[in-house]
Design a protein around this motif. Structure first.
Motif, PDB file in Angstrom:
ATOM      1  N   SER A   1       8.114  24.356 -22.471  1.00  0.00           N
ATOM      2  CA  SER A   1       7.107  23.564 -21.764  1.00  0.00           C
ATOM      3  C   SER A   1       6.299  22.751 -22.769  1.00  0.00           C
ATOM      4  N   PHE A   2       6.113  21.462 -22.440  1.00  0.00           N
ATOM      5  CA  PHE A   2       5.334  20.546 -23.269  1.00  0.00           C
ATOM      6  C   PHE A   2       4.257  19.908 -22.404  1.00  0.00           C
ATOM      7  N   GLN A   3       3.072  19.726 -22.989  1.00  0.00           N
ATOM      8  CA  GLN A   3       1.989  19.031 -22.297  1.00  0.00           C
ATOM      9  C   GLN A   3       1.160  18.278 -23.323  1.00  0.00           C
ATOM     10  N   LEU A   4       0.840  17.008 -23.017  1.00  0.00           N
ATOM     11  CA  LEU A   4       0.052  16.194 -23.928  1.00  0.00           C
ATOM     12  C   LEU A   4      -0.703  15.139 -23.133  1.00  0.00           C
ATOM     13  N   ALA A   5      -1.647  14.481 -23.822  1.00  0.00           N
ATOM     14  CA  ALA A   5      -2.462  13.397 -23.267  1.00  0.00           C
ATOM     15  C   ALA A   5      -3.314  13.848 -22.089  1.00  0.00           C
ATOM     16  N   SER A   6      -3.731  15.116 -22.066  1.00  0.00           N
ATOM     17  CA  SER A   6      -4.597  15.599 -20.998  1.00  0.00           C
ATOM     18  C   SER A   6      -6.056  15.392 -21.382  1.00  0.00           C
ATOM     19  N   GLN A   7      -6.890  15.073 -20.390  1.00  0.00           N
ATOM     20  CA  GLN A   7      -8.310  14.880 -20.637  1.00  0.00           C
ATOM     21  C   GLN A   7      -9.065  16.189 -20.820  1.00  0.00           C
ATOM     22  N   SER A   8      -8.501  17.286 -20.333  1.00  0.00           N
ATOM     23  CA  SER A   8      -9.217  18.567 -20.345  1.00  0.00           C
ATOM     24  C   SER A   8      -8.571  19.618 -21.235  1.00  0.00           C
ATOM     25  N   ALA A   9      -7.421  19.342 -21.826  1.00  0.00           N
ATOM     26  CA  ALA A   9      -6.735  20.342 -22.648  1.00  0.00           C
ATOM     27  C   ALA A   9      -6.009  19.658 -23.796  1.00  0.00           C
ATOM     28  N   PRO A  10      -5.932  20.298 -24.951  1.00  0.00           N
ATOM     29  CA  PRO A  10      -5.220  19.705 -26.087  1.00  0.00           C
ATOM     30  C   PRO A  10      -3.709  19.770 -25.870  1.00  0.00           C
ATOM     31  N   PRO A  11      -2.929  19.013 -26.640  1.00  0.00           N
ATOM     32  CA  PRO A  11      -1.469  19.082 -26.528  1.00  0.00           C
ATOM     33  C   PRO A  11      -0.973  20.498 -26.824  1.00  0.00           C
ATOM     34  N   THR A  12      -0.014  20.970 -26.042  1.00  0.00           N
ATOM     35  CA  THR A  12       0.476  22.328 -26.199  1.00  0.00           C
ATOM     36  C   THR A  12       1.990  22.361 -26.047  1.00  0.00           C
ATOM     37  N   TYR A  13       2.572  23.376 -26.667  1.00  0.00           N
ATOM     38  CA  TYR A  13       3.988  23.711 -26.467  1.00  0.00           C
ATOM     39  C   TYR A  13       4.069  25.213 -26.271  1.00  0.00           C
ATOM     40  N   SER A  14       4.898  25.652 -25.349  1.00  0.00           N
ATOM     41  CA  SER A  14       5.060  27.078 -25.103  1.00  0.00           C
ATOM     42  C   SER A  14       6.514  27.376 -24.794  1.00  0.00           C
ATOM     43  N   PHE A  15       6.914  28.566 -25.181  1.00  0.00           N
ATOM     44  CA  PHE A  15       8.260  29.062 -24.903  1.00  0.00           C
ATOM     45  C   PHE A  15       8.133  30.303 -24.045  1.00  0.00           C
ATOM     46  N   GLY A  16       8.902  30.363 -22.976  1.00  0.00           N
ATOM     47  CA  GLY A  16       8.832  31.493 -22.062  1.00  0.00           C
ATOM     48  C   GLY A  16      10.200  32.035 -21.741  1.00  0.00           C
TER      49      GLY A  16
ATOM     50  N   HIS B   1       2.290  27.326 -29.281  1.00  0.00           N
ATOM     51  CA  HIS B   1       2.394  26.873 -30.669  1.00  0.00           C
ATOM     52  C   HIS B   1       1.278  27.430 -31.553  1.00  0.00           C
ATOM     53  N   GLU B   2       0.200  27.950 -30.967  1.00  0.00           N
ATOM     54  CA  GLU B   2      -0.878  28.534 -31.753  1.00  0.00           C
ATOM     55  C   GLU B   2      -0.701  30.030 -31.973  1.00  0.00           C
ATOM     56  N   GLY B   3       0.352  30.611 -31.442  1.00  0.00           N
ATOM     57  CA  GLY B   3       0.609  32.032 -31.624  1.00  0.00           C
ATOM     58  C   GLY B   3       0.041  32.917 -30.545  1.00  0.00           C
ATOM     59  N   ASN B   4      -0.534  32.359 -29.486  1.00  0.00           N
ATOM     60  CA  ASN B   4      -1.039  33.165 -28.375  1.00  0.00           C
ATOM     61  C   ASN B   4       0.138  33.696 -27.554  1.00  0.00           C
ATOM     62  N   VAL B   5       0.132  34.992 -27.292  1.00  0.00           N
ATOM     63  CA  VAL B   5       1.230  35.657 -26.608  1.00  0.00           C
ATOM     64  C   VAL B   5       0.709  36.269 -25.309  1.00  0.00           C
ATOM     65  N   SER B   6       1.444  36.086 -24.241  1.00  0.00           N
ATOM     66  CA  SER B   6       1.099  36.698 -22.955  1.00  0.00           C
ATOM     67  C   SER B   6       2.366  37.262 -22.340  1.00  0.00           C
TER      68      SER B   6
END
Length: 355
Positions: A95-110, A126-131
């Motif tokens: 999952s990729f997300q960018l150019a959001s007004q309320s959240a920074p660009p992110t990448y996640s693997f699930g 991408h910051e190492g947060n695990v759920s």
């Protein structure tokens, strides 16, 4: 046994000694009135044929799936999914997300694994947060759940333990968030929802929060759910004595159209506020359209168009008239699989070779 119980003495002149008969149920005779009363109550209860009211967590499920609150986004995002197995189900997601007004660009693997009894789901960004999430279906009535999150920043780590029990006409739920066996701190939640009739269910949810040995707080919410006889409309209400009321209404207008309304009222001593939201969902042949309007001046809409079973395009927009602001989002979802048509339960088209 009779010779032992009624044995006569062989000594001349002696009298007959008879042992009293043993009764194994004599020890439980004191509880028989309660057992009989419970048996009659259970029989009367089963004769009513009351439906299971569902869980408190899904009390407003239909409204949440109709409104955009859990679907709206801004910026650009892409979800790339690959199915590796069907039974058991196993898939991975980028999952990729960018150019959001309320959240920074992110990448996640699930990753997701599921079968008839177990569900496992994990995610890392991408910051190492695990759920992660784990669900065990012990039976159709008992379900245990575990959710955990490990954050790189202080205060972003949590664990939640939960168990659901579904009876014939009631549901029980127990939930613990960040429990500490040392001082007993944490958040403890218990809920009970009972069907009163075929269309009405009442319940209660209690939350106990203990931050330290001398800091504890407990609040309760009273719940109500009213359903139509044909199941095409559902009304719910949730009230807290501190002055918070939430009421919802959902109506299935046709096979492809649903409408929902939500009202939240806060009448606490330090705050008074109210928000009303109405929305609708249209399910078309290859697309789904949602529209929503609330009393704060926000108008939002979302269209999900599926061009093929493995490709979908989503566009979302929101206009805030009171703040004179707007935002828009676009997204794509691509699914790929390494499975053969036979493994997916599909019949190959004529002329296609069988591997």
């Amino acid at each position: 046994m009779a010779a032992v119980l009624h044995e006569q003495s062989s000594v001349p002149g002696s009298h007959t000694v008879t042992s009293p008969p043993l009764n194994n149920s004599s020890h439980f005779s004191a509880f028989s009135p309660f057992a009989n009363a419970y048996s009659r109550f259970s029989s009367w209860r089963a004769a009513l044929s009351l439906p299971n009211p569902g869980t408190v967590e899904n009390l407003q499920k239909e409204v949440k799936t109709t409104h955009l609150t859990n679907f709206i986004f801004d910026g650009a995002r892409a979800d790339l999914m690959k199915g590796l197995s069907m039974d058991p189900a196993f898939q991975v997601t980028h999952s990729f997300q960018l150019a959001s007004q309320s959240a920074p660009p992110t990448y996640s693997f699930g990753a997701l694994f599921a079968n008839a009894k177990v569900l496992l789901q994990g995610n890392v960004d991408h910051e190492g947060n695990v759920s992660g999430r784990f669900q065990q279906n012990w039976s159709t009535s008992n379900i245990s759940k575990v959710q955990a999150q490990l954050g790189m920043q202080p205060g972003h780590t949590m664990i939640q333990l939960e168990h659901d029990y579904s009876g014939l006409d009631y549901t029980l739920n127990a939930k613990v968030i960040n429990p500490s066996p040392l001082d007993g701190s944490g958040i403890y939640v218990g809920s009970y929802l009972q069907s009163i009739s075929k269309s009405l269910a009442l319940g209660i949810e209690t939350l106990y929060q203990r931050a330290a040995l001398d800091q504890a707080e407990m609040t309760s919410s009273y719940l109500a759910k009213l359903m139509g006889s044909d199941g095409k409309w559902i009304a719910t209400a949730q009230f807290q004595p501190i002055g918070v009321l939430q009421a919802t209404y959902w109506h299935k207008l046709s096979e492809k159209v649903e409408a929902a309304a939500d009202l939240q009222v806060i009448a606490a001593p330090m705050r008074r506020d109210a928000i009303a939201t109405v929305g609708a969902k249209y399910d078309l042949r290859m697309s789904t359209f949602r529209a929503q309007l609330d009393s704060t001046g926000k108008v939002s809409a979302l269209l999900e168009q599926r061009f093929a079973p493995s490709f979908a395009f989503t566009v979302a927009g929101e206009i805030d008239h009171f703040k004179n602001a707007a935002k828009i989002g676009v997204g794509v979802m691509i699914e790929s699989t390494s499975l053969t048509p036979e493994e997916m339960g599909m019949v190959p088209p004529p002329g296609q070779p069988h591997f």
